[in-house]
Design an enzyme around this catalytic site. Structure first.
Site, PDB file in Angstrom:
ATOM      1  N   ARG A 164       0.836  -1.206   0.000  1.00  0.00           N
ATOM      2  CA  ARG A 164       0.000   0.000   0.000  1.00  0.00           C
ATOM      3  C   ARG A 164       0.876   1.263   0.000  1.00  0.00           C
ATOM      4  NH1 ARG A 164      -2.363  -3.768  -0.927  1.00  0.00           N
ATOM      5  NH2 ARG A 164      -4.340  -4.546  -0.087  1.00  0.00           N
ATOM      6  N   SER A 236     -11.302  -0.125   3.046  1.00  0.00           N
ATOM      7  CA  SER A 236     -10.420  -0.433   4.178  1.00  0.00           C
ATOM      8  C   SER A 236      -9.777   0.845   4.704  1.00  0.00           C
ATOM      9  CB  SER A 236      -9.334  -1.424   3.748  1.00  0.00           C
ATOM     10  OG  SER A 236      -9.909  -2.654   3.379  1.00  0.00           O
ATOM     11  N   GLU A 332      -4.954   3.702   6.106  1.00  0.00           N
ATOM     12  CA  GLU A 332      -4.725   3.545   4.674  1.00  0.00           C
ATOM     13  C   GLU A 332      -5.223   4.749   3.902  1.00  0.00           C
ATOM     14  OE1 GLU A 332      -5.963   0.336   1.210  1.00  0.00           O
ATOM     15  OE2 GLU A 332      -5.552  -0.376   3.238  1.00  0.00           O
TER      16      GLU A 332
END
Length: 336
Positions: A164, A236, A332
């Site tokens: 990520r 998320s 995130e």
């Protein structure tokens, strides 16, 4: 020529459905638009690139310029044997690109079906799901560097992809505007079905094929995740934490059945959703915000929440996970 709107409402431009306003909102199509825009930009004025707004949390009104990509072309650049290089404009809806590839029998991104957002954001976040990541297929990223007033093409290696993560979230954060991404796809794909729920669903649909993988992934995501059009969210909210194998083994002894995955280099990846669930947060609501009842990684806006409300909830969750497991979970989503 780029377009300009003043005092642009952002409520419909972020999937969290947070009310906010941008002082200026500029739509651009290519490098020439950006060269002209930055030539006119007053010195010191802040700017931010906002694509589909699916991984962004507005924390207040933005006193600067929002740049919004309008480049929506998909084109085959070249074919070399089984490999097909496809250039995708930064403003293309990611799932539209996945559908385009699957319809043409080109594999590589089918496991990333139904991920919301624009294609230009895929390399920034190095989006991933079900055993696949954007980095697996990115060949190069074309972007404009305002400080240098030039367009550059960065190879996948130069993008320095991580979990990520990418150079666009680090050294080039706030210093690059992505114009397009070239993806390397295959006309003879190798299917990635190491996730049991995807593999079993594909079997139910009739066996391995690009179409069945895409359908399986799409169905599973729709079952697990709330629709942003109905319930504000950014998917998320937290990353899965990567910890030392020693800590992972210690926790596994204390909590039998805890999901844990090898991450290489003496590291293990834990499931943030499992940690949050064990802290009792799954399905809990505090005022206008809460944790989704089916997926503990997802924070939701039930209506009327502010960015500060969401951040306050996230802070409580992170604190509880750290206190109980000795593990830090990072956000995130990007803050605007």
């Amino acid at each position: 020529m780029y377009t300009i709107e003043e005092n642009k409402p952002l409520l419909g431009l972020n999937s969290f459905r947070i009310a906010a306003t941008a002082r200026r909102f500029v739509g651009f199509c290519g490098g020439d638009d950006l060269k002209a825009f930055f030539a006119d930009l007053p010195a010191g004025e802040p700017w931010y690139v906002l694509g589909g707004g699916n991984n962004v949390l507005p924390t207040g009104d933005y006193d600067g310029t929002i740049l919004h990509p309008l480049c929506r072309d998909i084109a085959v650049e070249r074919r070399e044997g089984d490999t097909v290089s496809v250039r995708v404009g930064a403003g293309v809806e990611w799932d539209d690109f996945v559908a385009w590839a699957v319809q043409r029998g080109l594999g590589g991104v089918e496991n990333l079906s139904a991920i919301p957002g624009y294609a230009g954001a895929a390399p920034v976040q190095n989006i991933g799901a079900y055993g696949a990541e954007a980095k697996d297929t990115v060949e190069c990223v074309e972007c404009y560097l305002p400080d240098e007033r030039r367009i550059v093409s960065l190879s996948a290696e130069a993008c320095r992809f991580g979990y990520r993560d990418s150079v666009f979230k680090r050294e080039l954060r706030g210093r690059a505007v992505i114009l397009s991404v070239v993806f390397r796809l295959s006309s003879r794909p190798r299917f990635a079905l190491r996730y049991g729920d995807v593999a079993s669903r594909v079997r139910e649909l009739g066996g391995e094929s690009l179409e069945n993988i895409r359908r399986a992934v799409t169905d599973i995501r729709q079952e697990k995740l709330p629709d942003p059009a109905v319930l504000g969210n950014a998917g998320s909210f937290f990353k899965n934490p990567v910890v030392s194998c020693a800590l992972a083994e210690k926790l596994a002894r204390e909590y039998p059945g805890m999901p844990c995955y090898e991450a290489g280099d003496g590291l293990s990846k834990l499931a943030a959703g499992w940690l949050i669930d064990r802290c009792g947060w799954k399905g809990r609501r505090e005022g206008a915000v809460g944790v989704h009842e089916r997926q503990a990684l997802v924070l939701v806006n039930y209506g009327g929440a502010s960015g500060a409300d969401v951040l306050a909830l996230a802070g409580k969750i992170r604190s509880d996970v750290r206190e109980r497991f000795g593990v830090s979970i990072d956000m995130e989503v990007n803050l605007l």
